[in-house]
Design an enzyme around this catalytic site. Structure first.
Site, mmCIF file in Angstrom:
data_model
loop_
_atom_site.group_PDB
_atom_site.id
_atom_site.type_symbol
_atom_site.label_atom_id
_atom_site.label_comp_id
_atom_site.label_asym_id
_atom_site.label_seq_id
_atom_site.Cartn_x
_atom_site.Cartn_y
_atom_site.Cartn_z
ATOM 1 C CG ASP A 1 -2.137 0.944 0.858
ATOM 2 O OD1 ASP A 1 -2.912 0.634 -0.062
ATOM 3 O OD2 ASP A 1 -2.261 2.013 1.497
ATOM 4 N N GLY B 1 1.305 6.126 -12.489
ATOM 5 C CA GLY B 1 0.789 7.018 -11.448
ATOM 6 C C GLY B 1 1.363 8.422 -11.529
HETATM 7 P P1 ITT Z 1 -3.598 -2.220 -5.470
HETATM 8 O O1 ITT Z 1 -4.292 -1.651 -4.248
HETATM 9 O O2 ITT Z 1 -4.484 -3.138 -6.279
HETATM 10 O O3 ITT Z 1 -2.267 -2.816 -5.164
HETATM 11 P P2 ITT Z 1 -3.448 0.545 -6.320
HETATM 12 O O4 ITT Z 1 -2.809 1.216 -7.492
HETATM 13 O O5 ITT Z 1 -4.884 0.875 -6.014
HETATM 14 O O6 ITT Z 1 -3.247 -1.019 -6.504
HETATM 15 P P3 ITT Z 1 -2.712 1.670 -3.766
HETATM 16 O O7 ITT Z 1 -4.073 1.560 -3.189
HETATM 17 O O8 ITT Z 1 -1.539 1.309 -2.915
HETATM 18 O O9 ITT Z 1 -2.541 0.812 -5.086
HETATM 19 O O10 ITT Z 1 -2.554 3.167 -4.303
HETATM 20 C C1 ITT Z 1 -1.286 3.643 -4.585
HETATM 21 C C2 ITT Z 1 -1.395 4.796 -5.546
HETATM 22 O O11 ITT Z 1 -0.300 5.695 -5.263
HETATM 23 C C3 ITT Z 1 -1.193 4.346 -6.987
HETATM 24 O O12 ITT Z 1 -2.416 4.060 -7.628
HETATM 25 C C4 ITT Z 1 -0.481 5.528 -7.593
HETATM 26 O O13 ITT Z 1 -1.393 6.517 -7.961
HETATM 27 C C5 ITT Z 1 0.355 6.047 -6.438
HETATM 28 N N1 ITT Z 1 1.683 5.419 -6.441
HETATM 29 C C6 ITT Z 1 2.168 4.461 -5.596
HETATM 30 N N2 ITT Z 1 3.418 4.119 -5.923
HETATM 31 C C7 ITT Z 1 3.741 4.851 -7.006
HETATM 32 C C8 ITT Z 1 4.886 4.938 -7.820
HETATM 33 O O14 ITT Z 1 5.951 4.164 -7.626
HETATM 34 N N3 ITT Z 1 4.859 5.805 -8.820
HETATM 35 C C9 ITT Z 1 3.795 6.595 -9.060
HETATM 36 N N4 ITT Z 1 2.668 6.562 -8.363
HETATM 37 C C10 ITT Z 1 2.634 5.693 -7.329
#
Ligand code: ITT
Length: 198
Positions: free
Chosen positions: A69, A151
């Site tokens: 997360d 992201g």
């Molecule tokens: P899962 O919960 O299914 O793993 P998710 O993308 O919804 O996937 P999160 O709830 O952890 O994951 O949300 C993390 C968000 O933060 C992700 O969607 C990106 O927008 C941002 N994020 C996290 N790590 C990143 C990275 O390395 N580079 C760019 N954005 C990132």
């Protein structure tokens, strides 16, 4: 050893595989096992949400499950979007619309300080849990740069490399990123855990 990744995010899978395969750990997406576990991310911290995701997939699959997360915390926004990074601006926005919204919200703001955090949790069927966390300090760029990653990568500038995450090769990002640091700590703890079981 095989770990099921409690996620639908292919980018996270790729970043995890690149780091953990070197340690002999195979990571497969829950979807590859035919699973699609709906987890409401109701936690107020990255640690709580990572545990919710990993535990749910471990229970459903009966296999060790790992979750990440993560999110972007912006100082001028009191740490937002934080745990809401994936949903910032609403579920209907895509990545580009989301970082454009962030740039718009920060227009005229001179304090661009921010950091990314990744919390990794691995749940084992016997109830054991391994946790690790990594952060990467940076700033929010004034305009997107670079095409790599996912992201908020094009707007997250790493001062010591003078590049955004999106301008880094995957191995360069892994060496400095929040997820790279969390996974390095996780791999070390997993090695110790497995050694203690022998
Ligand atoms: P899962 O919960 O299914 O793993 P998710 O993308 O919804 O996937 P999160 O709830 O952890 O994951 O949300 C993390 C968000 O933060 C992700 O969607 C990106 O927008 C941002 N994020 C996290 N790590 C990143 C990275 O390395 N580079 C760019 N954005 C990132």
């Amino acid at each position: 050893m095989k770990l099921v990744l409690a996620s639908r995010n292919q980018h996270k899978l790729r970043e995890m595989q690149a780091i953990l395969s070197a340690q002999g750990i195979e990571v497969v997406l829950e979807g590859e096992l035919g699973l699609c576990v709906e987890v409401e991310e109701t936690g107020s911290t990255f640690a709580e949400n990572a545990l919710l995701k990993a535990r749910a997939v471990m229970e459903k699959s009966g296999l060790p499950a790992i979750a990440d997360d993560s999110g972007l915390c912006v100082d001028a926004l009191n740490g937002a979007p934080g745990v809401y990074s994936a949903r910032y601006g609403g579920e209907e926005l895509d990545d580009v619309q989301r970082y454009r919204l962030l740039l718009e919200v920060l227009r005229g703001q001179t304090n661009r300080a921010a950091h990314f955090t990744s919390h990794i949790t691995c749940c084992f069927p016997n109830g054991d849990v391994i946790d690790a966390e990594g952060t990467c300090p940076g700033t929010i760029a004034f305009a997107p740069q670079g095409t790599g990653g996912f992201g908020y990568d094009p707007v997250f500038f790493v001062p010591k490399l003078r590049k955004t995450y999106a301008q880094l090769a995957p191995e360069e990002k892994a060496a400095v990123s929040h997820r790279g640091k969390a996974l390095a700590e996780f791999a070390e703890k997993l090695r110790e855990y497995l050694a203690a079981q022998r």
